[in-house]
Design a protein around this motif. Structure first.
Motif, PDB file in Angstrom:
ATOM      1  N   GLY A  73       0.794  -1.223   0.000  1.00 46.83           N
ATOM      2  CA  GLY A  73       0.000   0.000   0.000  1.00 46.83           C
ATOM      3  C   GLY A  73       0.816   1.257   0.000  1.00 46.83           C
ATOM      4  O   GLY A  73       1.898   1.269  -0.560  1.00 46.83           O
ATOM      5  N   GLY A  74       0.232   2.157   0.761  1.00 43.73           N
ATOM      6  CA  GLY A  74      -0.712   2.124   1.864  1.00 43.73           C
ATOM      7  C   GLY A  74      -0.331   1.024   2.859  1.00 43.73           C
ATOM      8  O   GLY A  74       0.789   0.572   2.932  1.00 43.73           O
ATOM      9  N   ASP A  75      -1.315   0.628   3.611  1.00 40.95           N
ATOM     10  CA  ASP A  75      -1.114  -0.433   4.593  1.00 40.95           C
ATOM     11  C   ASP A  75      -2.326  -1.355   4.603  1.00 40.95           C
ATOM     12  O   ASP A  75      -3.412  -0.960   5.025  1.00 40.95           O
ATOM     13  CB  ASP A  75      -0.878   0.159   5.985  1.00 40.95           C
ATOM     14  N   PRO A  76      -2.149  -2.605   4.142  1.00 36.73           N
ATOM     15  CA  PRO A  76      -3.264  -3.551   4.147  1.00 36.73           C
ATOM     16  C   PRO A  76      -3.831  -3.790   5.547  1.00 36.73           C
ATOM     17  O   PRO A  76      -5.004  -4.145   5.672  1.00 36.73           O
ATOM     18  CB  PRO A  76      -2.643  -4.834   3.591  1.00 36.73           C
ATOM     19  N   LEU A  77      -3.014  -3.588   6.595  1.00 36.44           N
ATOM     20  CA  LEU A  77      -3.496  -3.827   7.953  1.00 36.44           C
ATOM     21  C   LEU A  77      -3.990  -2.568   8.641  1.00 36.44           C
ATOM     22  O   LEU A  77      -4.244  -2.570   9.844  1.00 36.44           O
ATOM     23  CB  LEU A  77      -2.407  -4.512   8.795  1.00 36.44           C
ATOM     24  N   HIS A  78      -4.187  -1.482   7.865  1.00 38.89           N
ATOM     25  CA  HIS A  78      -4.877  -0.319   8.427  1.00 38.89           C
ATOM     26  C   HIS A  78      -6.230  -0.820   8.929  1.00 38.89           C
ATOM     27  O   HIS A  78      -6.905  -1.598   8.239  1.00 38.89           O
ATOM     28  CB  HIS A  78      -5.068   0.754   7.351  1.00 38.89           C
ATOM     29  N   PRO A  79      -6.640  -0.427  10.130  1.00 39.57           N
ATOM     30  CA  PRO A  79      -7.884  -0.972  10.704  1.00 39.57           C
ATOM     31  C   PRO A  79      -9.094  -0.923   9.767  1.00 39.57           C
ATOM     32  O   PRO A  79      -9.909  -1.847   9.777  1.00 39.57           O
ATOM     33  CB  PRO A  79      -8.108  -0.109  11.952  1.00 39.57           C
ATOM     34  N   GLN A  80      -9.203   0.117   8.956  1.00 40.21           N
ATOM     35  CA  GLN A  80     -10.358   0.190   8.055  1.00 40.21           C
ATOM     36  C   GLN A  80     -10.221  -0.738   6.846  1.00 40.21           C
ATOM     37  O   GLN A  80     -11.202  -1.014   6.174  1.00 40.21           O
ATOM     38  CB  GLN A  80     -10.594   1.633   7.619  1.00 40.21           C
ATOM     39  N   ASN A  81      -9.006  -1.215   6.568  1.00 37.38           N
ATOM     40  CA  ASN A  81      -8.804  -2.143   5.449  1.00 37.38           C
ATOM     41  C   ASN A  81      -8.968  -3.599   5.863  1.00 37.38           C
ATOM     42  O   ASN A  81      -9.215  -4.465   5.022  1.00 37.38           O
ATOM     43  CB  ASN A  81      -7.404  -1.960   4.853  1.00 37.38           C
ATOM     44  N   VAL A  82      -8.814  -3.878   7.139  1.00 43.97           N
ATOM     45  CA  VAL A  82      -8.774  -5.256   7.624  1.00 43.97           C
ATOM     46  C   VAL A  82      -9.994  -6.088   7.205  1.00 43.97           C
ATOM     47  O   VAL A  82      -9.824  -7.232   6.767  1.00 43.97           O
ATOM     48  CB  VAL A  82      -8.530  -5.308   9.150  1.00 43.97           C
ATOM     49  N   PRO A  83     -11.232  -5.594   7.294  1.00 49.06           N
ATOM     50  CA  PRO A  83     -12.358  -6.462   6.888  1.00 49.06           C
ATOM     51  C   PRO A  83     -12.263  -6.952   5.441  1.00 49.06           C
ATOM     52  O   PRO A  83     -12.496  -8.138   5.180  1.00 49.06           O
ATOM     53  CB  PRO A  83     -13.592  -5.566   7.099  1.00 49.06           C
ATOM     54  N   ASP A  84     -11.907  -6.063   4.520  1.00 52.53           N
ATOM     55  CA  ASP A  84     -11.793  -6.471   3.112  1.00 52.53           C
ATOM     56  C   ASP A  84     -10.580  -7.368   2.885  1.00 52.53           C
ATOM     57  O   ASP A  84     -10.645  -8.334   2.123  1.00 52.53           O
ATOM     58  CB  ASP A  84     -11.719  -5.245   2.206  1.00 52.53           C
ATOM     59  N   ILE A  85      -9.469  -7.059   3.529  1.00 50.79           N
ATOM     60  CA  ILE A  85      -8.258  -7.877   3.393  1.00 50.79           C
ATOM     61  C   ILE A  85      -8.508  -9.266   3.982  1.00 50.79           C
ATOM     62  O   ILE A  85      -8.102 -10.285   3.400  1.00 50.79           O
ATOM     63  CB  ILE A  85      -7.054  -7.187   4.072  1.00 50.79           C
ATOM     64  N   LEU A  86      -9.200  -9.333   5.098  1.00 50.09           N
ATOM     65  CA  LEU A  86      -9.521 -10.613   5.725  1.00 50.09           C
ATOM     66  C   LEU A  86     -10.401 -11.461   4.803  1.00 50.09           C
ATOM     67  O   LEU A  86     -10.133 -12.652   4.604  1.00 50.09           O
ATOM     68  CB  LEU A  86     -10.219 -10.375   7.070  1.00 50.09           C
ATOM     69  N   ARG A  87     -11.419 -10.848   4.225  1.00 50.71           N
ATOM     70  CA  ARG A  87     -12.303 -11.579   3.308  1.00 50.71           C
ATOM     71  C   ARG A  87     -11.509 -12.092   2.097  1.00 50.71           C
ATOM     72  O   ARG A  87     -11.636 -13.252   1.688  1.00 50.71           O
ATOM     73  CB  ARG A  87     -13.465 -10.696   2.861  1.00 50.71           C
ATOM     74  N   LEU A  88     -10.647 -11.232   1.535  1.00 49.93           N
ATOM     75  CA  LEU A  88      -9.845 -11.626   0.375  1.00 49.93           C
ATOM     76  C   LEU A  88      -8.888 -12.765   0.748  1.00 49.93           C
ATOM     77  O   LEU A  88      -8.772 -13.753   0.013  1.00 49.93           O
ATOM     78  CB  LEU A  88      -9.071 -10.419  -0.158  1.00 49.93           C
ATOM     79  N   GLU A 118      -5.900 -11.854  12.932  1.00 53.17           N
ATOM     80  CA  GLU A 118      -6.723 -12.811  12.191  1.00 53.17           C
ATOM     81  C   GLU A 118      -6.258 -12.886  10.734  1.00 53.17           C
ATOM     82  O   GLU A 118      -6.171 -13.971  10.155  1.00 53.17           O
ATOM     83  CB  GLU A 118      -8.197 -12.400  12.275  1.00 53.17           C
ATOM     84  N   VAL A 119      -5.927 -11.731  10.157  1.00 51.59           N
ATOM     85  CA  VAL A 119      -5.368 -11.710   8.802  1.00 51.59           C
ATOM     86  C   VAL A 119      -4.026 -12.444   8.800  1.00 51.59           C
ATOM     87  O   VAL A 119      -3.771 -13.298   7.945  1.00 51.59           O
ATOM     88  CB  VAL A 119      -5.191 -10.259   8.283  1.00 51.59           C
ATOM     89  N   VAL A 120      -3.173 -12.118   9.755  1.00 50.71           N
ATOM     90  CA  VAL A 120      -1.837 -12.721   9.829  1.00 50.71           C
ATOM     91  C   VAL A 120      -1.934 -14.237   9.920  1.00 50.71           C
ATOM     92  O   VAL A 120      -1.102 -14.962   9.366  1.00 50.71           O
ATOM     93  CB  VAL A 120      -1.037 -12.120  11.010  1.00 50.71           C
ATOM     94  N   GLY A 121      -2.966 -14.735  10.566  1.00 55.97           N
ATOM     95  CA  GLY A 121      -3.164 -16.174  10.675  1.00 55.97           C
ATOM     96  C   GLY A 121      -3.440 -16.868   9.350  1.00 55.97           C
ATOM     97  O   GLY A 121      -3.358 -18.091   9.256  1.00 55.97           O
ATOM     98  N   LEU A 122      -3.756 -16.095   8.330  1.00 56.93           N
ATOM     99  CA  LEU A 122      -4.075 -16.659   7.016  1.00 56.93           C
ATOM    100  C   LEU A 122      -2.961 -16.492   5.994  1.00 56.93           C
ATOM    101  O   LEU A 122      -3.024 -17.068   4.912  1.00 56.93           O
ATOM    102  CB  LEU A 122      -5.344 -15.992   6.460  1.00 56.93           C
ATOM    103  N   ILE A 123      -1.959 -15.687   6.301  1.00 60.72           N
ATOM    104  CA  ILE A 123      -0.943 -15.360   5.303  1.00 60.72           C
ATOM    105  C   ILE A 123       0.317 -16.194   5.508  1.00 60.72           C
ATOM    106  O   ILE A 123       0.500 -16.831   6.536  1.00 60.72           O
ATOM    107  CB  ILE A 123      -0.615 -13.849   5.296  1.00 60.72           C
ATOM    108  N   ASN A 124       1.182 -16.152   4.512  1.00 60.23           N
ATOM    109  CA  ASN A 124       2.432 -16.904   4.559  1.00 60.23           C
ATOM    110  C   ASN A 124       3.592 -16.060   5.071  1.00 60.23           C
ATOM    111  O   ASN A 124       4.442 -16.561   5.810  1.00 60.23           O
ATOM    112  CB  ASN A 124       2.782 -17.436   3.172  1.00 60.23           C
ATOM    113  N   VAL A 125       3.637 -14.806   4.638  1.00 59.80           N
ATOM    114  CA  VAL A 125       4.767 -13.953   4.985  1.00 59.80           C
ATOM    115  C   VAL A 125       4.265 -12.560   5.335  1.00 59.80           C
ATOM    116  O   VAL A 125       3.435 -11.985   4.624  1.00 59.80           O
ATOM    117  CB  VAL A 125       5.781 -13.863   3.812  1.00 59.80           C
ATOM    118  N   LEU A 126       4.782 -12.035   6.448  1.00 54.63           N
ATOM    119  CA  LEU A 126       4.498 -10.668   6.874  1.00 54.63           C
ATOM    120  C   LEU A 126       5.822  -9.910   6.888  1.00 54.63           C
ATOM    121  O   LEU A 126       6.782 -10.355   7.527  1.00 54.63           O
ATOM    122  CB  LEU A 126       3.881 -10.640   8.267  1.00 54.63           C
ATOM    123  N   VAL A 127       5.861  -8.793   6.171  1.00 56.50           N
ATOM    124  CA  VAL A 127       7.008  -7.896   6.245  1.00 56.50           C
ATOM    125  C   VAL A 127       6.532  -6.713   7.071  1.00 56.50           C
ATOM    126  O   VAL A 127       5.640  -5.979   6.657  1.00 56.50           O
ATOM    127  CB  VAL A 127       7.484  -7.450   4.843  1.00 56.50           C
TER     128      VAL A 127
END
Length: 154
Positions: A73-88, A118-127
């Protein structure tokens, strides 16, 4: 959620050939950021169900094999982005077998809230970590400054 750019075929933002989405919204506003245009939440264009579906279709397109999805981004883990990022991320996990998910965030792993984790629990790599101009190193792979940490999660 809004986004600025979507690359259906990308070889720069993560390993292999990928789909890459640059979302809008970042509270960190790091000096020296190369993507300042993505800071405002209301910048870019709306992330629609059609765009989400396109990403899933692109990841499953056998004509161009993709290793996975990169979210920046931006930041995918911005609190307002989290619902859409989580669904994706949930859709990628369930509908795109074998695809990995990479996420870049200015937050540190230990600072994340329950919804972000919760998002982090679904991903492979976090930078993680803010970009720090004084620690910028063009020789680094997948990150801009030496304080940023690559967490291989799965």
């Amino acid at each position: 959620m809004n986004y600025h750019q979507y690359y259906p075929v990308d070889i720069v933002n993560g390993p292999g050939t990928r789909c890459t989405l640059f979302v809008a919204g970042c509270v960190h506003e790091c000096p020296g950021c190369y993507n300042k245009s993505t800071w405002r939440l209301n910048s870019g264009v709306p992330f629609t169900p059609e765009m989400e579906e396109r990403i899933i279709q692109d990841l499953n397109d056998v004509r161009v094999k993709r290793q996975g999805l990169s979210l920046s981004g931006g930041d995918p883990l911005h609190p307002q982005n989290v619902p859409d990022i989580l669904r994706l991320a949930r859709r990628v996990r369930s509908e795109c077998p074998g695809k990995d998910i990479w996420v870049w965030t200015g937050y540190k792993l230990e600072e994340l809230t329950a919804p972000q984790l919760e998002v982090v629990g679904l991903i492979n790599v976090l930078v993680d970590g803010k970009f720090v101009q004084d620690l910028k190193d063009p020789a680094l792979i997948w990150r801009g400054s030496s304080n940023q940490v690559i967490h291989y999660l799965r």
